[in-house]
Motif scaffolding. Structure first.
Motif, short mmCIF file in Angstrom:
data_model
loop_
_atom_site.label_atom_id
_atom_site.label_comp_id
_atom_site.label_asym_id
_atom_site.label_seq_id
_atom_site.Cartn_x
_atom_site.Cartn_y
_atom_site.Cartn_z
N PHE A 107 0.86 -1.17 0.00
CA PHE A 107 0.00 0.00 0.00
C PHE A 107 0.90 1.23 0.00
N SER A 108 0.69 2.20 -0.57
CA SER A 108 -0.48 2.64 -1.31
C SER A 108 -0.20 2.51 -2.79
N PRO A 109 -1.24 2.67 -3.61
CA PRO A 109 -0.99 2.69 -5.05
C PRO A 109 0.03 3.77 -5.39
N GLY A 110 0.64 3.66 -6.56
CA GLY A 110 1.68 4.61 -6.97
C GLY A 110 1.33 6.04 -6.64
N ASN A 111 2.26 6.74 -6.04
CA ASN A 111 2.10 8.14 -5.65
C ASN A 111 3.24 8.95 -6.23
N GLY A 112 3.07 10.24 -6.30
CA GLY A 112 4.15 11.10 -6.75
C GLY A 112 4.43 10.95 -8.23
N LYS A 113 5.62 11.35 -8.62
CA LYS A 113 6.01 11.36 -10.03
C LYS A 113 6.02 9.96 -10.64
N TRP A 114 6.34 8.94 -9.84
CA TRP A 114 6.32 7.57 -10.34
C TRP A 114 4.92 6.98 -10.33
N GLY A 115 3.92 7.74 -9.98
CA GLY A 115 2.58 7.25 -9.72
C GLY A 115 1.81 6.71 -10.90
N ASN A 116 2.49 6.17 -11.89
CA ASN A 116 1.79 5.62 -13.05
C ASN A 116 1.48 4.14 -12.88
N LYS A 117 1.73 3.58 -11.71
CA LYS A 117 1.48 2.16 -11.48
C LYS A 117 0.20 2.02 -10.65
N ASN A 118 -0.70 1.17 -11.12
CA ASN A 118 -1.96 0.97 -10.41
C ASN A 118 -1.85 -0.09 -9.32
N ASP A 119 -1.02 -1.09 -9.52
CA ASP A 119 -0.91 -2.17 -8.56
C ASP A 119 0.49 -2.20 -7.97
N ARG A 120 0.55 -2.20 -6.67
CA ARG A 120 1.82 -2.25 -5.94
C ARG A 120 2.14 -3.73 -5.69
N ILE A 121 3.39 -4.11 -5.88
CA ILE A 121 3.81 -5.49 -5.61
C ILE A 121 4.24 -5.57 -4.16
N LYS A 122 3.73 -6.59 -3.47
CA LYS A 122 4.03 -6.79 -2.06
C LYS A 122 5.47 -7.27 -1.90
N LEU A 123 6.18 -6.66 -0.97
CA LEU A 123 7.56 -7.05 -0.66
C LEU A 123 7.54 -8.31 0.20
N THR A 124 8.13 -9.37 -0.31
CA THR A 124 8.29 -10.62 0.43
C THR A 124 9.79 -10.86 0.63
N ASP A 125 10.13 -11.79 1.49
CA ASP A 125 11.54 -12.13 1.68
C ASP A 125 12.16 -12.64 0.38
N ASP A 126 11.40 -13.45 -0.38
CA ASP A 126 11.91 -13.97 -1.65
C ASP A 126 12.15 -12.84 -2.66
N LEU A 127 11.22 -11.90 -2.75
CA LEU A 127 11.40 -10.77 -3.66
C LEU A 127 12.57 -9.91 -3.22
N LEU A 128 12.72 -9.70 -1.93
CA LEU A 128 13.84 -8.94 -1.41
C LEU A 128 15.17 -9.59 -1.81
N ASP A 129 15.26 -10.89 -1.64
CA ASP A 129 16.48 -11.62 -2.05
C ASP A 129 16.72 -11.47 -3.55
N GLU A 130 15.65 -11.57 -4.33
CA GLU A 130 15.78 -11.44 -5.78
C GLU A 130 16.26 -10.04 -6.18
N LEU A 131 15.69 -9.02 -5.57
CA LEU A 131 16.05 -7.64 -5.90
C LEU A 131 17.50 -7.34 -5.54
N LEU A 132 17.95 -7.87 -4.43
CA LEU A 132 19.29 -7.53 -3.93
C LEU A 132 20.37 -8.54 -4.29
N SER A 133 20.01 -9.58 -5.00
CA SER A 133 21.03 -10.58 -5.36
C SER A 133 22.07 -9.94 -6.27
N GLY A 134 23.31 -10.09 -5.88
CA GLY A 134 24.40 -9.53 -6.67
C GLY A 134 24.63 -8.05 -6.46
N LYS A 135 23.94 -7.42 -5.54
CA LYS A 135 24.09 -5.97 -5.33
C LYS A 135 25.13 -5.70 -4.28
#
Length: 135
Positions: A107-135
């Motif tokens: 929550f919440s739906p896209g706000n501000g300048k990036w606010g062109n997204k209607n659906d927000r993706i929920k942050l999970t531990d698996d997604l966090l690992d995927e996003l940060l892998s190799g960073k």
């Protein structure tokens, strides 16, 4: 990973912490206005426009309100991802390269300048690992 901010705060008390990437045009802000906690992606000065906003909590629903909490803002080495950790738990992350934010409650739906997204993706531990892998 670069630990940019390490502070303490009390949930439900006016709080404002910011961290600006030194080699880019963006930053993040955590704010508790006494009612809610939000994590913002911002553009650098002048203006510090809000690029996106993520709801972190409603004070009335936090079991830790009134107690001192630890807050960390952690960036990847390339300054493209900024994470918000409260008591060593990652509540949200901004991906500046892809101009999107993820939070545990999606929550919440896209706000501000990036606010062109209607659906927000929920942050999970698996997604966090995927996003940060190799960073």
């Amino acid at each position: 990973m670069i630990l940019e901010l390490e502070e303490t705060f009390i949930v439900g008390e006016d709080t404002f912490f910011d961290s600006v990437a030194p080699t880019s045009s963006h930053g993040v802000v955590f704010e508790d206005d006494g009612n809610t906690g939000y994590f913002y992606a911002i553009g650098k000065l002048p203006g510090q426009e809000i690029l996106d906003a993520l709801h972190i909590y409603d004070v009335d629903h936090v079991t830790e309100k009134g107690r001192q909490c630890n807050i960390n803002i952690v960036w990847t080495n390339d300054w493209q991802f900024a994470s918000l950790l409260i008591n060593n738990y990652c509540h949200a992350i901004f991906d500046f390269k892809n101009k999107t934010g993820y939070s545990r409650n999606a929550f919440s739906p896209g706000n501000g300048k990036w606010g062109n997204k209607n659906d927000r993706i929920k942050l999970t531990d698996d997604l966090l690992d995927e996003l940060l892998s190799g960073k």
